[in-house]
Motif scaffolding. Structure first.
Motif: not given
Lengths: 132, 80
Positions: A75, A101-104, A106, A108, A127, B40, B43-44, B46-47, B50-51, B56-59, B62
């Protein structure tokens, strides 16, 4: 998810004449820093400096071929070039999972390349997405 | 965590990830309202969220969001 934070990976790469020639043949970057020994020396280097983006090719190999799964896609990739790489250098590549990052789906990685003097020549982050 | 404060932090993340200083989020904002908010960059985002919030979310979570307000509510519920 097969990856977990802290997982470590190590690979070795050799910046061979074949790779250097192949890169120039394919991408036509003949800047004198890369192709003219005297020009490079006159500008403070030990010799021709290899194209930094060759290291991105090594990263592509790492992601595509060295991970425990093949269903991955890059990515994002960030790289900083810290020291020059010269022809015939042998590099140690270290990567560590820095985030999952399991939700997406992903993952890193932090990575660095070190030369034979253990000096970091490049570092950054990658990533990837892990698709089902 | 206060909703306003969470929204402010998320707004900063959007500005950084999408490289667009003009983004002003509200509860009603959706992906259709923000240029370049595609799958795309989602995803960035969400990451980065989360950071930043150390969660942490679940799918499923989201996928349930229909706007920024629902995303913020989810962040706040996880920070309680």
């Amino acid at each position: 998810m097969i990856f977990k934070e802290g997982d470590k990976f190590i690979e070795k790469f050799h910046l061979s004449e074949k790779i250097y020639d192949g890169f120039i043949t394919l991408f036509k970057d003949r800047n004198p820093l890369h192709t003219d020994e005297q020009f490079a020396i006159d500008n403070g280097f030990k010799g021709r400096v290899m194209h930094g983006n060759i290291l991105n090719g090594f990263i592509s190999f790492f992601i595509g071929e060295c991970l425990p799964v093949k269903n991955v896609i890059i990515h994002l990739q960030e790289i900083q070039f810290k020291n020059p790489v010269y022809l015939d250098d042998r590099l140690d590549f270290f990567a560590e999972v820095s985030g999952v990052f399991e939700s997406v789906n992903t993952v890193e990685f932090k990575f660095n390349f070190k030369n034979i003097e253990t000096k970091t020549v490049a570092k950054g982050k990658i990533q990837i997405g892990v698709f089902k | 965590m206060e909703k306003e404060k969470a929204l402010e932090k998320v707004n900063k993340i959007f500005i950084d990830v999408l490289d667009n200083e003009e983004i002003v989020l509200s509860d009603a904002t959706t992906a259709n309202d923000v240029e370049d908010w595609d799958s795309l960059t989602h995803i960035q985002l969400v990451v980065a969220i989360e950071r930043e919030f150390n969660l942490r979310f679940t799918s499923m979570e989201i996928q349930s969001w229909t706007n920024v307000g629902e995303m913020i509510d989810c962040i706040i519920s996880k920070n309680k």
